[in-house]
Design a protein around this motif. Sequence first.
Motif, mmCIF file in Angstrom:
data_model
loop_
_atom_site.group_PDB
_atom_site.id
_atom_site.type_symbol
_atom_site.label_atom_id
_atom_site.label_comp_id
_atom_site.label_asym_id
_atom_site.label_seq_id
_atom_site.Cartn_x
_atom_site.Cartn_y
_atom_site.Cartn_z
ATOM 1 N N VAL A 66 0.841 -1.203 0.000
ATOM 2 C CA VAL A 66 0.000 0.000 0.000
ATOM 3 C C VAL A 66 0.874 1.251 0.000
ATOM 4 C CG1 VAL A 66 -1.641 1.337 1.368
ATOM 5 C CG2 VAL A 66 -1.983 -1.118 1.077
ATOM 6 N N VAL A 67 1.922 1.262 0.813
ATOM 7 C CA VAL A 67 2.827 2.415 0.855
ATOM 8 C C VAL A 67 3.468 2.638 -0.511
ATOM 9 C CG1 VAL A 67 4.996 3.281 1.824
ATOM 10 C CG2 VAL A 67 3.286 2.246 3.329
ATOM 11 N N VAL A 76 0.983 4.252 -2.841
ATOM 12 C CA VAL A 76 0.777 5.663 -2.524
ATOM 13 C C VAL A 76 1.940 6.505 -3.043
ATOM 14 C CG1 VAL A 76 0.595 7.326 -0.632
ATOM 15 C CG2 VAL A 76 -0.679 5.177 -0.521
ATOM 16 N N VAL A 77 3.166 6.034 -2.816
ATOM 17 C CA VAL A 77 4.345 6.763 -3.277
ATOM 18 C C VAL A 77 4.393 6.805 -4.801
ATOM 19 C CG1 VAL A 77 6.871 6.765 -3.307
ATOM 20 C CG2 VAL A 77 5.642 6.243 -1.186
ATOM 21 N N SER A 78 3.935 5.744 -5.447
ATOM 22 C CA SER A 78 4.043 5.642 -6.911
ATOM 23 C C SER A 78 3.181 6.677 -7.636
ATOM 24 C CB SER A 78 3.634 4.240 -7.368
ATOM 25 O OG SER A 78 2.226 4.046 -7.244
ATOM 26 N N ARG A 79 2.178 7.232 -6.962
ATOM 27 C CA ARG A 79 1.293 8.198 -7.618
ATOM 28 C C ARG A 79 2.066 9.408 -8.128
ATOM 29 N NH1 ARG A 79 -3.709 8.240 -3.220
ATOM 30 N NH2 ARG A 79 -4.399 6.078 -3.578
ATOM 31 N N ARG A 80 3.158 9.747 -7.461
ATOM 32 C CA ARG A 80 3.958 10.900 -7.869
ATOM 33 C C ARG A 80 5.156 10.511 -8.728
ATOM 34 N NH1 ARG A 80 3.010 15.621 -5.083
ATOM 35 N NH2 ARG A 80 1.524 15.478 -3.376
#
Length: 313
Positions: free
Chosen positions: A296-297, A300-304
């Motif tokens: 999950v982390v 979330v980080v991959s979105r940017r």
Amino acid sequence: MSTVVSAAQLSARRRLSNRRETVAALLFISPWILGFLIFTVWPVIYSGYLSFTDYDVINDPNFVGLENYVTMFEDPRIALSLTNTLIYTILSVPAHIIVALALAMLLLRAARASGFFRTVFFLPKMTPAVAVGVLFLLLFNGQDGLINKMLRAIGLPAPYWTTDPFWVKPGLVLISLWAMGSSIVILLAALKNVPVELYESARIDGANLWQQTTRITVPMISSTIFFLVIINTIAGFQMFTEAYTAFFGSGNTTYSNDAALFFVIYLFQQGFEFLNMGYASAMAWLLFLVITIFTVVQFVVSRRLVYYEGDQR
């Protein structure tokens, strides 16, 4: 009126046809569905139940509530095995991606010979993991292993890979690179989809190879890299066969076993050596939770950081 009726009949026939196709499709995949339910879903559900019991395989499960989970927080080897697993994963995932990407970029330039080298790089993937564990002991032997002989030949220090706790995990990371052929093939396919025009424009602007790699190649294939990061992170947390074969399978106590005690190895010991199946089930659910959190982390980080074709951001 007849037109309305015929349209209604046509719609009914289409629904009937779609229903028949759905039933036929379900019948064709029913063996897989049954196998998935029996051999995957049911064991997962049952292990959840066993995690709240004291079960030794021989006697019936005895419900103990949260006792297994409380015991895990008091067990020092849980912390040790999780730490070893985390360190190994942190070391192995970047190494795997960097080396695989470098080899894929070389294959991209190999032109006609790329097919041969692609096969050569992929073949080690077919090597049984147990054989890789034995190969680790042969290649990384501190006294007369091939790796240390090569290091001494060029004047570099030769670590004791199998007995020095500091070098056990780096050695396992290096041997894990033996079977990264699938990642090379996946990255090679991604590299072939990068538009050549981008490199031509970059060369006209004076960009060197490093700038082209960091500004064009990596961003354009970031979705593929992200996929490999997820897969290799999960594989890192599930590290078992190579380490168990090298350090635990033979029962040899001369090697630094604690440094190679990964979480899945300790889980296996509890479940199949000590027959603490309830405790092992609780450990399995803890591992599932840890992997889920890390995944999950990463999402979330991959979105940017991750670029997808057609992304308008």
